[in-house]
Structures are given as structure tokens and as C-alpha cells.
Enzyme design. Structure first.
Site, PDB file in Angstrom:
ATOM      1  N   ASP A  23       0.884  -1.165   0.000  1.00  0.00           N
ATOM      2  CA  ASP A  23       0.000   0.000   0.000  1.00  0.00           C
ATOM      3  C   ASP A  23       0.922   1.216   0.000  1.00  0.00           C
ATOM      4  O   ASP A  23       1.526   1.540   1.031  1.00  0.00           O
ATOM      5  CB  ASP A  23      -0.887  -0.055   1.257  1.00  0.00           C
ATOM      6  CG  ASP A  23      -1.697   1.231   1.458  1.00  0.00           C
ATOM      7  OD1 ASP A  23      -1.637   2.124   0.586  1.00  0.00           O
ATOM      8  OD2 ASP A  23      -2.382   1.330   2.493  1.00  0.00           O
ATOM      9  N   LYS A  87       2.821  11.108  -3.559  1.00  0.00           N
ATOM     10  CA  LYS A  87       1.763  10.399  -4.293  1.00  0.00           C
ATOM     11  C   LYS A  87       0.822  11.382  -5.007  1.00  0.00           C
ATOM     12  O   LYS A  87       0.290  11.086  -6.064  1.00  0.00           O
ATOM     13  CB  LYS A  87       0.975   9.537  -3.306  1.00  0.00           C
ATOM     14  CG  LYS A  87      -0.066   8.635  -3.940  1.00  0.00           C
ATOM     15  CD  LYS A  87      -0.660   7.727  -2.891  1.00  0.00           C
ATOM     16  CE  LYS A  87      -1.736   6.829  -3.438  1.00  0.00           C
ATOM     17  NZ  LYS A  87      -2.251   5.928  -2.396  1.00  0.00           N
ATOM     18  N   GLU A 187      -7.255   0.506  -4.663  1.00  0.00           N
ATOM     19  CA  GLU A 187      -7.311   0.400  -3.199  1.00  0.00           C
ATOM     20  C   GLU A 187      -8.658  -0.137  -2.700  1.00  0.00           C
ATOM     21  O   GLU A 187      -8.681  -1.024  -1.845  1.00  0.00           O
ATOM     22  CB  GLU A 187      -6.981   1.758  -2.564  1.00  0.00           C
ATOM     23  CG  GLU A 187      -5.491   2.066  -2.688  1.00  0.00           C
ATOM     24  CD  GLU A 187      -5.144   3.538  -2.547  1.00  0.00           C
ATOM     25  OE1 GLU A 187      -6.019   4.334  -2.152  1.00  0.00           O
ATOM     26  OE2 GLU A 187      -3.989   3.890  -2.845  1.00  0.00           O
ATOM     27  N   ASP A 211     -13.096   5.815   2.352  1.00  0.00           N
ATOM     28  CA  ASP A 211     -11.681   5.878   2.743  1.00  0.00           C
ATOM     29  C   ASP A 211     -11.311   7.296   3.173  1.00  0.00           C
ATOM     30  O   ASP A 211     -11.167   8.187   2.339  1.00  0.00           O
ATOM     31  CB  ASP A 211     -10.826   5.420   1.538  1.00  0.00           C
ATOM     32  CG  ASP A 211      -9.336   5.372   1.857  1.00  0.00           C
ATOM     33  OD1 ASP A 211      -8.920   5.921   2.898  1.00  0.00           O
ATOM     34  OD2 ASP A 211      -8.592   4.784   1.063  1.00  0.00           O
TER      35      ASP A 211
END
Ligand code: AMP
Length: 618
Positions: A23, A87, A187, A211
Site C-alpha cells: 500500500d 503520491k 485500493e 476511505d
């Protein structure tokens, strides 16, 4: 008699090579595996018991790199040399992020263009791919240290909203870190797998994955049918998360203690103290009713109900995103079979309640919300290793397929391990004014330069009507049918001119040949990516030289002799470096030329506007 191998250097028993699940997060990254004995997914932990590796990179004086907890203190003391949230930059240009540029404390080059961002640390330039590869390398080393075996294969997760180039960037980062990235997984798909949804091939379900992390929020609506996941919609806010809750608490205490915004702004350590205390209070209130503490020697407190009031507007925003996601998926909230909670901020009871209230059913929250994505990635890795018999393995492409672009670079349209049938398309344009044709060369393989890959076909698209360079829109479409036959179509969208060719990608390739091509790609990843960066820098430099030369010849009346001379000199320097320079030198020279020419360009624009206004009467 059965034999087992023992690795003499580490003393470990040799086992079948493990594929890890990673992850790669905005704030933290984790690595997980399926435990070889009990076959359950577990995250890998250091002796300290810590599984989370902060996605932070610090560059020391001699550019020595530290990643994770070690890099954290430098966020405050050396912000210009410490990279966080990389990211968010994956696959992005400066234009994409310029509105949020002040969020970053390190230098992102403002080239006001659509090319991918570069980050400058000292005299060196890094791409987000390189920076992410430093995090992945650290994770790989940790895994090898804990497992006492080499780790070369991985599944990496990305947000469902990542586009093609962000996915490709993540793959490249893995490759650069010495990892063969077997698959990029969404994800929310990984989170569903961690909860066991989609493992039996006969289930049909619709799942909402909520999330909420430290800095980002997203919600995805997935459908699973016959073991195949499909993302129906995604929604969210890439700048909303637990950090906003901490800020809200800081503001609340500032009012209580009569501390002004300026005081905090000018006192970094006090501001840090406020922030850390706020996060501590927030976490405490996930299990307790009232937080009491001290700041600047003064007593402070925060009750759970006050905290809930503070974060209510943020949670409302996330619920509005859930509504939009449902709308885009064309579904009602009561059609969701399962609701899954992911991300550290979903530990907050108020968040859980609000989500439960909205969907009108219990949520899944019994797995650790920080670990659930990595655990799912490990399950996916296990499926790819062929160990999980509950899962149907679909036909996949063994090698990436793409076309040759400027400078002999491979531009991948369909990455390896894509499920077939599949299709992908991308738009290209011409380099020269009036260009009437382009040659499309189709390649297969994992290397960055097409000369190291396998050529499958070449054809040309002709009769493109004369247009200035950059204006034609040439769409290249790759389509692989269920027999593995690739059809490539090229179409100029403005004129409708098109051409198609059929290719058999796997023809004549043995398993050993595929293996060798993969091995070569990993072994040469570092040089390949360096060459790619150099070719890209040269291409960018040539374009800027062309544009600037053009600009000077058109506007030489507005510019002074001296301005023309200074610009000319910068052009000559850049041209020299295109021949002999390295990537960092070329980028510095591009920066220099840009900083010289931008003010001229702005002045020319002002004059043009001035002229246009003159003739107008109000
Ligand atoms: P992630 O980005 O998923 O790692 O989530 C990190 C965020 O979760 C940070 O904002 C943390 O402060 C927050 N967080 C972690 N643990 C808790 C907790 N027990 N209660 C509330 N927030 C938490």
C-alpha cells in the site's frame, strides 16, 4: 527423500518466492504478505512493532537518502530537502497542481507546461517516480530483512481514480526499486478482498468503500460479479482528511488561549506543539469523552461533543461525496450490500455513526483501517502466485504493449498482466507544421527504450490534412480480443483519416523468452529510467528552444537588443547542453531560459491586450 534448501548467508529455509502486497500511501506506506504457515494475510512489522512507514524522504548534504520515521523531524527543520505527499504528484504536471502549490514546502519546478512535474533538491532534479521508488526500495529492504529472503515481485495499490499515466508512473517506480510489479490494484478492490468479498467466483455484490485518511478522502462504488471487480464510480476530495480535524482543534484552542494566527505563524515550534497536541486529543477522543492537557503552561480541554461539532462540516462534505458517487453509479444507497471503512480517520466514532446513518446499515470496521488495503494487496499477490484456489485466474497479457514516441521511447498503452479482453487509447500529435503522415511502431516489452523491446508491427497513417504542429489529434487505440489478438487503430480525429492493423502479440514467444525479457527489464531498470529522463529532458529542451526562437523572430521589435542577446545566449547554452549535458544540467538551463523569457512573454501579451483595447469604445 524430500530435500529442502537452506540459505547459508541468512540461515533461512528456502521457500517459494513470496509476492508482497504494497500500500503506497500519501502519508504512510505498508507491506503485507500471506503468512506461509497459517495462510492469513499479515502486515510486516519491525521489531518495534511498527508497520507504518511514513511516506517521507529526506535528502542529506551529500544527497544521502533516509525514508520513513527517520525523515520526519526534517519536515520542520529542513522543509526544502524533505519530500512528503509525493503520491499527489504522480503523473501530474505543474499546471495540474499549481492551485495547491503552496501546500508543498519543497521546490516544485514551475515550468508552466503540461510536462510532468520535477522536484528540485539542491542542484538535483527528481521525478515523482524516482521519489516514490525510494519509498518502495525502503519497503523492499525492510521486507527482505524481516522475511530473510529476497523480494522481487509485488502487487501495488493505487486509488481507484488514478488515471492511466498515474498507474504507469506507479509501475515505473516499482521497476526502479527493483520490483517486478505484477499488478496495480485499486485500493477499494484490495479493501474488499481483505474483508473476503469477491473471493468466491460466484458472488454478486455491490460495495461502497469509504476511505478517510490523513490528507485525502475518497469513496468508491464497486460491483463484483463472477470474481471480477468493476469500479462503478468514485468521488472525493484529495485535500480533506484527519489533518483538517487537527487544524480545526488548533483554531479552537487558539481562541481559548487568545493566541493570534501571527504568533503561531512566526513560532514554528509552538505551532508544531499545537498540532501534535491536537492530534493527540483527536485520537484520545476516539475512545474517551473528554481530553485534558496543557499548552504553553495553560490548561486546555476538549470534549467529544465539541470535537464532533468542529468536524461536522467536514463529515457532511464526505457524505455529499457519497451521494454523488451513488448518483454517478446510477444506484440508491439501499442497494449497497456492504460498506467498508478504510483509513486512520475512520476510527473516529462520529465518522462511523454518520456513515452508518447515511447508508442505513452496519459498516465493516473490524480490520485495522490502516492495514486493510495492504492486506488485500497481499491476498491479490497470493492469487497471482496461484496459491488461492477460491479465485479464478483470468487470461492476462504477459508483456506490456505500446508504441514508439519521440527519442525512441516506449510509451505503454496496455501494461503487462492486464486482463483480456481489454482496450486502451491515447492521443498524440505531430511535431512539424504541415506534417501529413506519422509512422506507428508497435512494441512489446518492459524496457524504456524501444530498441530493447520486441517490435511487433509498423504502419503509417497518411493523408493527414496540413495543420500547424501540435494541432492534429491522433488517437491510437489498442484492442486485444479474448484470443489475444491485438488490433491497433490510428485515427486523426479532426479529419477522420484512419488506419487499422492486426497483430499477434505472443506469436513466437516462449515462456522462457518472456521470463528473460522481464528479468532484463528489472536488471536494467536504473539505466533505463535514467536514459528515459535524459531523452525527455532533451525533447523538452528542443521544444523550448524552438518556441523561444520563434518568439524572438516574431517579436523582435518589442524586445531590446540586449534582451535578444541575453536570450540568444541562454539558447546557445541550452543547445550545447542538449548535445553534451546530463539531465540536471539540461533542466537547470531550461529553468534559466524560462526565467529570462517569461517576463518578455508577459510584456508582449500586455502590449497585445493594450492594442486590442485601443480600438474599443465603451
Ligand atoms: P491514514 O492516512 O489512513 O494513515 O490515516 C492517518 C490519519 O488517521 C491521521 O490524520 C491520524 O491522525 C488519523 N488517526 C489515526 N488514529 C486515529 C484515531 N485513533 N482516532 C482518530 N484519528 C486517527
Amino acid at each position: 527423500m524430500a530435500k529442502i534448501g537452506i540459505n547459508i548467508s541468512t540461515g533461512s529455509l528456502q521457500q517459494k518466492e513470496m509476492i508482497v502486497g504494497i500500500d503506497l500511501g500519501t502519508t504512510n506506506s505498508l507491506i503485507a504478505i500471506i503468512h506461509p504457515q497459517d495462510r492469513n494475510p499479515v502486515v510486516l512489522k519491525e521489531f518495534s512493532g511498527n508497520a507504518l512507514v511514513p511516506s517521507v524522504i529526506h535528502f542529506g548534504n551529500a544527497h544521502q537518502i533516509s525514508v520513513g520515521d527517520e525523515a520526519i523531524p526534517f519536515l520542520l527543520t529542513e522543509p526544502q530537502n524533505t519530500i512528503f505527499s509525493v503520491k499527489r504528484l504522480m503523473g501530474k504536471s505543474y499546471r495540474d497542481i499549481q492551485e495547491k502549490a503552496s501546500f508543498y514546502t519543497y521546490k516544485i519546478i514551475d515550468d508552466n507546461s503540461d510536462s510532468l512535474v520535477k522536484i528540485q533538491v539542491g542542484e538535483k532534479f527528481y521525478s515523482p517516480i524516482e521519489l516514490s521508488s525510494f519509498i518502495l526500495k525502503e519497503l523492499k529492504q525492510r521486507a527482505e530483512h524481516i522475511l530473510k529472503t529476497s523480494v522481487t515481485k509485488a502487487v501495488i495499490t493505487v486509488p481507484a481514480y488514478f488515471n492511466d499515466s498515474q498507474r504507469q508512473a506507479t509501475r515505473d517506480a516499482g521497476k526502479l526499486a527493483g520490483l517486478d510489479v505484477l499488478r496495480i490494484v485499486n485500493e477499494p478492490t484490495a479493501a474488499s478482498l481483505a474483508y473476503g468479498f469477491g473471493l468466491k467466483s460466484d458472488v454478486n455484490k455491490t460495495i461502497a468503500v469509504y476511505d478517510l485518511g490523513g490528507g485525502t478522502f475518497d469513496v468508491s462504488i464497486l460491483s463484483i460479479s463472477g470474481g471480477i471487480f468493476e469500479v462503478l464510480s468514485t468521488n472525493g476530495d484529495t485535500y480533506l482528511g484527519g489533518d483538517d480535524f487537527d487544524h480545526a482543534i488548533v483554531n479552537y484552542w487558539m481562541q481559548q488561549l487568545n493566541v493570534s494566527a501571527d504568533e503561531l505563524k512566526n513560532n514554528k515550534s509552538l505551532s508544531q506543539e499545537f498540532r501534535l497536541k491536537a492530534e493527540e486529543a483527536k485520537k484520545y477522543l476516539s475512545t474517551q469523552e473528554v481530553f485534558d492537557g496543557k499548552l504553553k503552561e495553560l490548561n486546555i480541554s476538549l470534549s467529544k461533543s465539541e470535537f464532533e461539532k468542529l468536524i461536522h462540516p467536514f463529515i457532511e462534505k464526505t457524505i455529499a461525496s457519497c451521494k454523488n458517487a451513488l448518483l454517478d453509479a446510477g444506484m440508491e444507497k439501499n442497494e449497497m450490500d456492504e460498506i467498508i471503512m478504510v483509513g486512520g480517520s475512520t476510527r473516529i466514532p462520529f465518522v462511523k455513526n454518520q456513515v452508518e446513518k447515511f447508508f442505513g446499515k452496519p459498516i465493516h470496521d473490524n480490520l485495522n483501517p490502516d492495514e486493510v488495503v495492504a492486506l488485500g494487496a497481499a491476498i491479490q499477490a497470493d492469487i497471482l502466485a496461484g496459491n488461492n484456489k477460491d479465485f479464478l485466474l483470468l487470461d492476462i497479457t504477459p508483456l506490456s504493449l505500446g508504441i514508439e514516441t519521440m527519442g525512441g521511447l516506449m510509451d505503454v498503452l496496455i501494461p503487462r498482466n492486464s486482463k483480456i479482453p481489454t482496450k486502451a487509447s491515447r492521443q498524440y500529435t505531430t511535431q512539424k507544421d504541415g506534417q501529413s503522415g506519422i509512422i506507428i511502431s508497435v512494441f512489446q516489452g518492459e524496457r524504456d527504450l524501444v530498441k530493447d523491446n520486441r517490435k511487433l508491427a509498423e504502419f503509417s497513417l497518411t493523408n493527414i490534412p496540413a495543420m500547424p504542429a501540435g494541432l492534429p489529434k491522433i488517437e491510437i487505440l489498442f484492442l486485444i480480443n479474448s484470443d489475444g489478438i491485438l488490433n491497433v487503430n490510428a485515427k486523426e480525429l479532426r479529419s477522420g483519416v484512419e488506419q487499422t492493423i492486426e497483430v499477434k502479440p505472443q506469436y513466437g514467444l516462449t515462456d522462457e523468452a518472456v521470463e528473460k525479457m522481464l528479468k532484463d527489464a528489472i536488471e536494467n531498470a536504473k539505466e533505463d529510467i535514467q536514459t528515459r529522463a535524459l531523452v525527455e529532458a532533451k525533447t523538452e529542451a528542443r521544444q523550448i528552444v524552438d518556441v523561444t526562437v520563434n518568439f524572438i523572430s516574431k517579436n523582435n521589435k518589442i524586445l531590446s537588443e540586449e534582451e535578444i542577446q541575453v536570450t540568444q545566449q541562454a539558447i546557445t547554452e541550452l543547445e550545447k547542453l542538449i548535445e553534451t549535458g546530463n539531465k540536471d544540467e539540461i533542466h537547470s538551463a531550461i529553468e534559466k531560459l524560462n526565467s529570462i523569457s517569461t517576463p518578455f512573454a508577459e510584456r508582449v501579451m500586455d502590449e497585445a491586450i493594450g492594442k486590442a483595447m485601443k480600438g474599443k469604445k465603451v
